[in-house]
Motif scaffolding. Structure first.
Motif, PDB file in Angstrom:
ATOM      1  N   ILE A 102       0.853  -1.187   0.000  1.00 50.30           N
ATOM      2  CA  ILE A 102       0.000   0.000   0.000  1.00 50.30           C
ATOM      3  C   ILE A 102       0.886   1.232   0.000  1.00 50.30           C
ATOM      4  O   ILE A 102       1.838   1.333   0.790  1.00 50.30           O
ATOM      5  N   GLN A 103       0.581   2.137  -0.917  1.00 44.87           N
ATOM      6  CA  GLN A 103       1.315   3.397  -0.941  1.00 44.87           C
ATOM      7  C   GLN A 103       0.813   4.308   0.195  1.00 44.87           C
ATOM      8  O   GLN A 103      -0.291   4.100   0.729  1.00 44.87           O
ATOM      9  N   PRO A 104       1.608   5.295   0.590  1.00 42.43           N
ATOM     10  CA  PRO A 104       1.255   6.105   1.773  1.00 42.43           C
ATOM     11  C   PRO A 104      -0.130   6.734   1.696  1.00 42.43           C
ATOM     12  O   PRO A 104      -0.813   6.868   2.705  1.00 42.43           O
ATOM     13  N   GLU A 105      -0.571   7.097   0.465  1.00 41.93           N
ATOM     14  CA  GLU A 105      -1.880   7.754   0.381  1.00 41.93           C
ATOM     15  C   GLU A 105      -3.030   6.770   0.413  1.00 41.93           C
ATOM     16  O   GLU A 105      -4.192   7.166   0.401  1.00 41.93           O
ATOM     17  N   GLY A 106      -2.738   5.434   0.417  1.00 37.93           N
ATOM     18  CA  GLY A 106      -3.778   4.431   0.574  1.00 37.93           C
ATOM     19  C   GLY A 106      -4.046   3.576  -0.644  1.00 37.93           C
ATOM     20  O   GLY A 106      -4.827   2.623  -0.565  1.00 37.93           O
ATOM     21  N   ALA A 122       8.026   2.895  -5.678  1.00 37.90           N
ATOM     22  CA  ALA A 122       6.578   3.072  -5.621  1.00 37.90           C
ATOM     23  C   ALA A 122       6.133   3.640  -4.286  1.00 37.90           C
ATOM     24  O   ALA A 122       5.231   4.492  -4.223  1.00 37.90           O
ATOM     25  N   VAL A 123       6.741   3.170  -3.192  1.00 36.79           N
ATOM     26  CA  VAL A 123       6.319   3.624  -1.865  1.00 36.79           C
ATOM     27  C   VAL A 123       6.788   5.058  -1.598  1.00 36.79           C
ATOM     28  O   VAL A 123       6.044   5.881  -1.064  1.00 36.79           O
ATOM     29  N   THR A 124       8.025   5.366  -1.980  1.00 37.78           N
ATOM     30  CA  THR A 124       8.576   6.682  -1.637  1.00 37.78           C
ATOM     31  C   THR A 124       8.050   7.786  -2.528  1.00 37.78           C
ATOM     32  O   THR A 124       7.930   8.939  -2.092  1.00 37.78           O
ATOM     33  N   THR A 125       7.755   7.461  -3.776  1.00 34.91           N
ATOM     34  CA  THR A 125       7.274   8.513  -4.682  1.00 34.91           C
ATOM     35  C   THR A 125       5.761   8.609  -4.694  1.00 34.91           C
ATOM     36  O   THR A 125       5.204   9.664  -5.003  1.00 34.91           O
ATOM     37  N   GLY A 126       5.078   7.532  -4.426  1.00 36.96           N
ATOM     38  CA  GLY A 126       3.623   7.535  -4.502  1.00 36.96           C
ATOM     39  C   GLY A 126       3.094   7.677  -5.911  1.00 36.96           C
ATOM     40  O   GLY A 126       1.908   7.939  -6.110  1.00 36.96           O
ATOM     41  N   GLU A 127       3.968   7.499  -6.918  1.00 39.90           N
ATOM     42  CA  GLU A 127       3.565   7.697  -8.308  1.00 39.90           C
ATOM     43  C   GLU A 127       2.769   6.506  -8.847  1.00 39.90           C
ATOM     44  O   GLU A 127       2.706   5.434  -8.253  1.00 39.90           O
ATOM     45  N   GLY A 128       2.169   6.757 -10.019  1.00 45.92           N
ATOM     46  CA  GLY A 128       1.367   5.734 -10.669  1.00 45.92           C
ATOM     47  C   GLY A 128       2.224   4.675 -11.343  1.00 45.92           C
ATOM     48  O   GLY A 128       3.462   4.788 -11.436  1.00 45.92           O
ATOM     49  N   PRO A 129       1.602   3.632 -11.881  1.00 45.34           N
ATOM     50  CA  PRO A 129       2.332   2.491 -12.439  1.00 45.34           C
ATOM     51  C   PRO A 129       3.328   2.846 -13.541  1.00 45.34           C
ATOM     52  O   PRO A 129       4.458   2.347 -13.542  1.00 45.34           O
ATOM     53  N   ALA A 130       2.947   3.695 -14.500  1.00 43.34           N
ATOM     54  CA  ALA A 130       3.853   3.991 -15.608  1.00 43.34           C
ATOM     55  C   ALA A 130       5.088   4.721 -15.110  1.00 43.34           C
ATOM     56  O   ALA A 130       6.224   4.419 -15.520  1.00 43.34           O
ATOM     57  N   ASP A 131       4.921   5.723 -14.235  1.00 42.84           N
ATOM     58  CA  ASP A 131       6.063   6.460 -13.720  1.00 42.84           C
ATOM     59  C   ASP A 131       6.972   5.565 -12.891  1.00 42.84           C
ATOM     60  O   ASP A 131       8.204   5.695 -12.923  1.00 42.84           O
TER      61      ASP A 131
END
Length: 894
Positions: free
Chosen positions: A662-666, A697-706
């Motif tokens: 789970i990313q920080p924003e949920g 993925a966890v530290t940036t919170g970005e989407g799949p492509a990024d």
């Protein structure tokens, strides 16, 4: 066989081999052949010798031919009998081929042999197979002795040698007949008259004792009427002394029964020469029923006897045994070789009945085949064993004759049979070794492998056996026994040839190990690491090294007579034991048996060792792989299940991985990936790529492509020289989407098989599936960090099931991957329709998609979106999210 090779036999006594067409040599040969043919139609011995050839070689037909400008058949039986005395064009005869080649000609399949296939006897179907040998004399090949059948058959060297042996008396008879021609027509006419009038009559009055002969009979005995006494005593006085008792007995028997009188005897003529006479008569009864007269006739059979004598000389000179049986199964003739072979029973069987003299033939193969030959009129060939006192194996050929008797040719093949038996046993042992090897290498489960061994060895090498594993054994255990040595032993296989005794063996294996004494044969085998043989009284000796109780009682009930314990040696260790038993009535273990068992044990020991190494490597590989895979989170109303199934190969640790976090924003992130390769380097690279991806993925919170774009760049910067496929997906919800009961799935694909979605079914309908293929996938990670990464979105109703998987689930050798994805879509729809929970769903996907051994790793991530307007289902388990992270996937910005 289609004939002798170049340089084979040449006709005996023929200068230069086969005759040459034309010229003085050919003309001389023609004259000689015509001379023989002119007498050949009256040579009865040629018929007899042709019949003998057919009998000895087991064919339907045989003939003697003289070949000049035409072929003349001078003797024959079977299909050739009708041709005796008939002339036919030489170029249409198979015998002409034999004469031309001047050596034996063997044809196994005449319609397909270019030398003879166009000849009339072949095209008409009379000749299907043919064996002929040349008849040579006076420096010329003048004809052939041949045997033939209507169907194909093979010929061996013994057949050719036997026919060549018979050719000598045939040629001698032809030459003798030709010499008789030289005596002139007067001699011939006189001989014919004698033959035509050669029967004399007799009348013996039993009441008066008077014996009356006609003139022809007086001539046969060389007597004049005034010198013949006219009494039975005068008749007996003219007989050869050795024949008097036999003839007297025949007369006495006929008179007593008022029956037929039949005899052949020798007459001593006044000059001392001997003539053979055949006599037939009948005893006639008077008013009171007793015989009063004997009437009959007698004729000269000297010529016949001479022919038979010549045939007998041929038979006596044969290196093979021959005897003749009459229609009452009595021996009428036995040649010298047969007397030698049968001397253990009788030195002179003539006159005895075969069933009385050789009682072991009754009910045996001998009787079965002999009676079948007589009843069917067909020759038989077989091999059989006769017990002591002969105690030998024999190859037998038997031919029925026209009088209901049987001609038998046989040779002793005891040594040949023993050699054949040795070869058969060697082949059986080799086959068993190959079969055991295949069975042991067919599975990497050690216990299953050696468990198969028991059933394969029984009853080939023993009546029952037990296979034992030695757990944790090493070189120290082989050298000396420790106090807990029995704990290392486990009986894992057993079998008995008798189904009714298998329960006894099974119970014996359940109780015997604790009952083994330190002096047991099992313990001795462990200490010596060599086979231990119990040659006799095994039940008693095994019982002595078992403590009193059930195991000892069972050993004595099983009652083995001999046994051997063989160690199953692996690499510097005893991995197991094989104990094989033989019951009473079966020979003990031979050196060859022990050698075979040792070889089998060696292979079984290596199989156990390989299975142990495989298990260790597999556990190590799987443990390493699983240590890199973490348990998934369980956000509110989202159930995540994962599976990892390693390849069947022990060392095939690979690059497949799954991830869920789970990313920080949920937002819930799902990852499936596969680093190219199947080795420890691939696994290490997988760990690096997986760690990079989840960290970014966890530290940036970005989407799949990024996330994929950043991972590609980091791999280049960190010089992670590998390539990998991956799908990164994120579950997202806005507050509005929560109200509407839908969830967005955003994903990006880097060269990986597409995820599959199962949509909830409307009432009464089948669930639908959706393959997240979009417009295609982007390049693999690790190829071009500047490549564009596309992102796609799909809105899913709650109740949907999402499956991410690695290619091992859908790839098949020789099949495009799209076919596997199509098959997977059908399977997952069926499983959802069946109402399976997510955990059972994952297990059943693996079972149905990969029923056999896997040759690739498989990783799965499955997600089920449960409705949010009701409590989280119990089957999904409790919510599990990291501290400080929202428990639902809703995000402020969607």
């Amino acid at each position: 066989m289609t004939g002798e090779p170049e340089g084979g036999r040449a006709a005996a006594g023929v200068p230069g081999g086969p005759f040459t067409s034309g010229g003085e040599l050919e003309a001389a040969r023609m004259r000689y052949a015509r001379r023989l043919a002119g007498r050949g139609t009256r040579v009865s011995a040629a018929d007899r010798l042709a019949e003998l050839a057919a009998r000895l070689l087991g064919t339907d037909s045989a003939q003697v031919s003289v070949v000049a400008d035409v072929q003349t058949v001078v003797g024959g039986v079977g299909a050739a009998a009708a041709s005796v005395g008939v002339e036919s064009p030489a170029e249409e005869s198979l015998c002409t081929v034999t004469v031309r080649e001047g050596r034996p000609v063997a044809v196994t399949d005449a319609p397909h042999d270019p030398r003879v296939r166009d000849l009339p006897p072949v095209t008409s179907g009379v000749v299907g197979s043919y064996l002929g040998v040349p008849l040579a004399a006076g420096g010329h090949v003048v004809g052939a002795l041949c045997v033939f059948d209507a169907g194909p058959r093979g010929w061996d060297e013994d057949d050719i040698s036997l026919l060549e042996l018979l050719a000598t008396p045939v040629m001698a008879e032809l030459e003798l007949a030709a010499l008789e021609v030289d005596y002139g027509d007067e001699r011939l006419i006189w001989q014919l008259a004698v033959d035509a009038a050669g029967v004399g009559a007799f009348d013996w009055n039993l009441l008066t004792g008077e014996l009356r002969w006609d003139q022809r009979l007086l001539d046969l005995f060389g007597l004049a009427r005034d010198t013949f006494g006219g009494t039975i005593e005068a008749f007996v006085a003219s007989l050869h002394p050795d024949d008097r008792d036999r003839v007297g007995a025949a007369l006495t028997e006929a008179i007593a029964a008022c029956g037929e009188y039949r005899a052949e005897y020798r007459v001593v003529l006044p000059g001392g020469s001997v003539r053979w006479v055949g006599a037939r008569g009948q005893a006639l009864a008077g008013p009171d029923g007793d015989a009063v007269r004997v009437l009959g006739a007698a004729y000269d059979v000297t010529a016949v006897r001479d022919v038979e004598s010549r045939v007998a000389r041929v038979l006596e000179s044969m290196p093979t045994a021959f005897y003749q049986l009459d229609d009452a199964w009595r021996f009428t003739y036995v040649n010298g070789e047969a007397r030698r072979l049968l001397s253990g029973v009788s030195s002179d069987p003539v006159g005895a009945t075969i069933w009385d003299l050789f009682p072991a033939t009754v009910g045996s193969e001998f009787e079965t085949h002999y009676r079948a030959a007589v009843e069917t009129g067909r020759p038989v060939t077989f091999e059989a064993h006769y017990p002591p006192p002969l105690d030998g194996w024999y190859e037998v050929r038997a031919w029925p004759d026209h009088d209901g008797g049987l001609a038998v040719y046989f040779i002793e093949i005891t040594e040949r049979h023993a050699i054949g038996e040795q070869r058969r046993l060697a082949a059986a042992r080799a086959g068993l070794l190959a079969e055991v090897t295949a069975a042991l290498t067919d599975t990497l489960d050690g216990e299953e492998a050696v468990g198969r061994l028991a059933q394969m060895l029984v009853p080939v090498l023993g009546d029952w056996c037990v296979v034992t594993l030695v757990d944790g054994a090493d070189a120290a255990v082989d050298a000396r026994l420790t106090t807990n040595w029995r704990r290392r032993l486990r009986d894992v296989g057993w079998w008995h040839a008798d189904p009714d005794r298998r329960d006894l063996v099974e119970r014996y294996t359940a109780v015997r190990i604790p009952a083994l004494a330190d002096t047991s044969f099992v313990a001795e085998t462990l200490q010596r690491s060599k086979p231990v043989l119990i040659p006799a009284h095994a039940a008693e000796k095994v019982g002595e090294v078992l403590v009193p109780g059930e195991a000892r009682d069972l050993a004595r009930r099983l009652a083995p007579e001999s046994a051997v314990v063989v160690p199953l040696r692996g690499r510097n260790r005893t991995a197991g034991l094989l104990t094989i038993f033989r019951d009473q009535g079966r020979p003990g273990f031979t050196p060859e048996d022990l050698d075979t068992l040792t070889q089998l044990a060696g292979r079984a020991g290596l199989a156990l060792d390989n299975a142990r190494l495989y298990t260790e490597q597999r556990n190590l590989a799987e443990g390493l792989q699983r240590s890199m895979l973490t348990a998934p989170p369980e956000p509110d109303h989202v159930h995540v299940a994962v599976r990892y199934a390693p390849a069947a190969e022990a060392a095939q640790i690979g690059g497949d991985w799954y991830d869920a976090f789970i990313q920080p924003e949920g937002g819930t992130v799902l990852v499936i990936g596969d680093v190219v390769g199947h080795d420890t380097e691939a696994a290490a690279a997988m760990g690096q790529v997986r760690g990079l991806l989840r960290g970014i993925a966890v530290t940036t919170g970005e989407g799949p492509a990024d996330v994929l774009r950043r991972v590609d760049a980091a791999m280049q910067t960190l010089r992670i020289e590998t390539t990998a496929t991956a799908v990164v997906a994120r579950l997202e919800q806005t507050p509005d989407e929560v109200e509407r009961g839908v969830t967005r799935l955003r994903w990006s694909n880097a060269g990986h098989p597409p995820p599959v979605v199962v949509l909830p079914a409307a009432e009464g309908q089948r669930p639908g599936t959706l393959t997240l293929q979009a417009a295609g996938s982007n390049l693999l990670l690790g190829i071009d960090p500047g490549t564009r990464r596309d992102e796609h979105t799909v809105t899913l109703p709650r109740g949907s099931t999402v499956l991410l998987y690695s290619d091992g689930l859908v790839e098949r050798r020789g099949e495009v991957i799209d076919r596997g994805v199509e098959r997977l879509s059908g399977v997952v729809a069926d499983l959802v329709a069946d109402g399976l929970g997510l955990e059972a769903f994952c297990d059943e996907v693996l079972t149905r998609m990969v029923p056999d051994a896997r040759d690739d790793d498989i990783a799965l991530v499955a997600v089920r979106l449960h409705p949010q307007d009701r409590p989280r289902p119990a089957e999904a388990g409790p919510t599990a999210v990291p501290p400080g992270v929202p428990a639902d996937p809703a995000t402020p910005d969607g």
